[in-house]
Design a protein around this motif. Structure first.
Motif, PDB file in Angstrom:
ATOM      1  N   UNK A  39       0.844  -1.193   0.000  1.00  0.00           N
ATOM      2  CA  UNK A  39       0.000   0.000   0.000  1.00  0.00           C
ATOM      3  C   UNK A  39       0.879   1.243   0.000  1.00  0.00           C
ATOM      4  N   UNK A  40       0.283   2.363  -0.365  1.00  0.00           N
ATOM      5  CA  UNK A  40       1.015   3.630  -0.336  1.00  0.00           C
ATOM      6  C   UNK A  40       1.540   3.920   1.059  1.00  0.00           C
ATOM      7  N   UNK A  41       0.711   3.635   2.068  1.00  0.00           N
ATOM      8  CA  UNK A  41       1.089   3.920   3.449  1.00  0.00           C
ATOM      9  C   UNK A  41       2.312   3.094   3.853  1.00  0.00           C
ATOM     10  N   UNK A  42       2.304   1.799   3.529  1.00  0.00           N
ATOM     11  CA  UNK A  42       3.434   0.928   3.866  1.00  0.00           C
ATOM     12  C   UNK A  42       4.730   1.412   3.215  1.00  0.00           C
ATOM     13  N   UNK A  43       4.633   1.752   1.935  1.00  0.00           N
ATOM     14  CA  UNK A  43       5.816   2.185   1.205  1.00  0.00           C
ATOM     15  C   UNK A  43       6.314   3.540   1.709  1.00  0.00           C
ATOM     16  N   UNK A  44       5.374   4.444   2.016  1.00  0.00           N
ATOM     17  CA  UNK A  44       5.756   5.762   2.532  1.00  0.00           C
ATOM     18  C   UNK A  44       6.454   5.621   3.880  1.00  0.00           C
ATOM     19  N   UNK A  45       5.944   4.743   4.729  1.00  0.00           N
ATOM     20  CA  UNK A  45       6.568   4.514   6.043  1.00  0.00           C
ATOM     21  C   UNK A  45       7.973   3.937   5.883  1.00  0.00           C
ATOM     22  N   UNK A  46       8.099   2.968   4.979  1.00  0.00           N
ATOM     23  CA  UNK A  46       9.394   2.319   4.770  1.00  0.00           C
ATOM     24  C   UNK A  46      10.428   3.296   4.218  1.00  0.00           C
ATOM     25  N   UNK A  47       9.970   4.212   3.358  1.00  0.00           N
ATOM     26  CA  UNK A  47      10.866   5.186   2.735  1.00  0.00           C
ATOM     27  C   UNK A  47      10.995   6.468   3.552  1.00  0.00           C
ATOM     28  N   UNK A  48      10.229   6.534   4.644  1.00  0.00           N
ATOM     29  CA  UNK A  48      10.254   7.709   5.526  1.00  0.00           C
ATOM     30  C   UNK A  48       9.941   8.997   4.750  1.00  0.00           C
ATOM     31  N   UNK A  49       8.841   8.952   4.014  1.00  0.00           N
ATOM     32  CA  UNK A  49       8.420  10.110   3.241  1.00  0.00           C
ATOM     33  C   UNK A  49       6.901  10.185   3.233  1.00  0.00           C
ATOM     34  N   UNK A  50       6.354  11.213   2.597  1.00  0.00           N
ATOM     35  CA  UNK A  50       4.895  11.341   2.525  1.00  0.00           C
ATOM     36  C   UNK A  50       4.342  10.435   1.436  1.00  0.00           C
ATOM     37  N   UNK A  51       3.018  10.339   1.387  1.00  0.00           N
ATOM     38  CA  UNK A  51       2.394   9.459   0.399  1.00  0.00           C
ATOM     39  C   UNK A  51       2.411  10.047  -1.007  1.00  0.00           C
ATOM     40  N   UNK A  52       2.524  11.380  -1.112  1.00  0.00           N
ATOM     41  CA  UNK A  52       2.439  12.027  -2.428  1.00  0.00           C
ATOM     42  C   UNK A  52       3.513  11.550  -3.407  1.00  0.00           C
ATOM     43  N   UNK A  53       4.810  11.578  -3.055  1.00  0.00           N
ATOM     44  CA  UNK A  53       5.819  11.076  -4.009  1.00  0.00           C
ATOM     45  C   UNK A  53       5.702   9.580  -4.259  1.00  0.00           C
ATOM     46  N   UNK A  54       5.238   8.839  -3.248  1.00  0.00           N
ATOM     47  CA  UNK A  54       5.052   7.396  -3.414  1.00  0.00           C
ATOM     48  C   UNK A  54       3.939   7.132  -4.424  1.00  0.00           C
ATOM     49  N   UNK A  55       2.849   7.886  -4.303  1.00  0.00           N
ATOM     50  CA  UNK A  55       1.718   7.716  -5.221  1.00  0.00           C
ATOM     51  C   UNK A  55       2.152   8.018  -6.661  1.00  0.00           C
ATOM     52  N   UNK A  56       2.923   9.101  -6.841  1.00  0.00           N
ATOM     53  CA  UNK A  56       3.395   9.478  -8.175  1.00  0.00           C
ATOM     54  C   UNK A  56       4.331   8.410  -8.748  1.00  0.00           C
ATOM     55  N   UNK A  57       5.220   7.882  -7.903  1.00  0.00           N
ATOM     56  CA  UNK A  57       6.154   6.837  -8.352  1.00  0.00           C
ATOM     57  C   UNK A  57       5.388   5.577  -8.749  1.00  0.00           C
ATOM     58  N   UNK A  58       4.396   5.210  -7.960  1.00  0.00           N
ATOM     59  CA  UNK A  58       3.581   4.029  -8.265  1.00  0.00           C
ATOM     60  C   UNK A  58       2.892   4.194  -9.623  1.00  0.00           C
ATOM     61  N   UNK A  59       2.320   5.384  -9.853  1.00  0.00           N
ATOM     62  CA  UNK A  59       1.628   5.630 -11.124  1.00  0.00           C
ATOM     63  C   UNK A  59       2.582   5.469 -12.306  1.00  0.00           C
TER      64      UNK A  59
END
Length: 222
Positions: A39-59
């Motif tokens: 999930x975005x939340x899991x990845x954001x936590x692991x990368x220690x960042x917000x969900x916004x860049x994670x969501x963009x990277x996933x897309x």
């Protein structure tokens, strides 16, 4: 009006760029379990960042065909079907045959192929250091450089995506005892055939190389 001398601006990597590159490397080199949903939340936590860049990277990674959405759950690494495996190598063979044919036409001196020899030497070092990830990266660089030297920018973009999909089929295949040495020899044969200006031999070498790669990947998956 005086001429204004403009200098290229060095662009710093954004958080989104860093997230994208970290996630892509983890996908291609086995950092993520292939059967797990993220999930975005899991990845954001692991990368220690917000969900916004994670969501963009996933897309971006979904567009590239490396990740797939699982409705109401998250994303997972794309699984390559047997039919897609055949299609990937059919496309690679078609493209790379035309690449070596054109490269032989445009190469006027063996010095133009020196960059390929440098990549092969770096692959030798990767073998000595037992660095399979570096070896794979250099293998990717070798094939992209062939396309770049042949001056096929659109084919280069297509081949970039095909290489990513090839890597999804299995990193372990390259670790198979003896395969790295064979890859090295096959790359050297490709270079030698082009130095000799032998188009038929170059085509034969690239086709055999891709077929051997395909068989190694499929044997590993089986």
């Amino acid at each position: 009006m005086e001429n204004i001398q403009l200098k290229p601006i060095k662009k710093e990597q954004t958080t989104q760029d860093k997230v994208y590159h970290q996630m892509k490397r983890a996908i291609l080199f086995g950092g993520f379990p292939s059967d797990e949903i993220f999930t975005e939340v899991q990845l954001a936590d692991q990368l220690n960042t917000s969900r916004t860049p994670v969501r963009a990277a996933i897309q971006d990674l979904v567009k590239e065909g490396l990740l797939v959405w699982i409705p109401r759950k998250g994303v997972t690494i794309r699984e390559i079907t047997p039919e897609e495996e055949d299609e990937i190598f059919l496309l690679r063979s078609t493209i790379e045959v035309e690449v070596v044919k054109n490269l032989i036409k445009v190469v006027k001196s063996p010095k133009q192929l020196e960059v390929l020899k440098l990549i092969v030497r770096e692959q030798e070092k990767a073998i000595e250091n037992d660095d399979a990830v570096k070896f794979i990266e250099l293998d990717h660089e070798f094939h992209i450089t062939l396309t770049r030297l042949a001056n096929f920018p659109i084919m280069e973009q297509v081949l970039q995506n095909l290489h990513n999909l090839t890597q999804l089929m299995g990193l372990k295949a390259v670790k198979k005892q003896g395969r790295t040495i064979h890859v090295l020899k096959e790359h050297e044969q490709i270079i030698q055939s082009m130095e000799e200006g032998n188009s038929d031999l170059a085509v034969q070498c690239i086709l055999e190389h891709l077929q051997n790669t395909k068989e190694a990947l499929l044997n590993n998956m089986n």
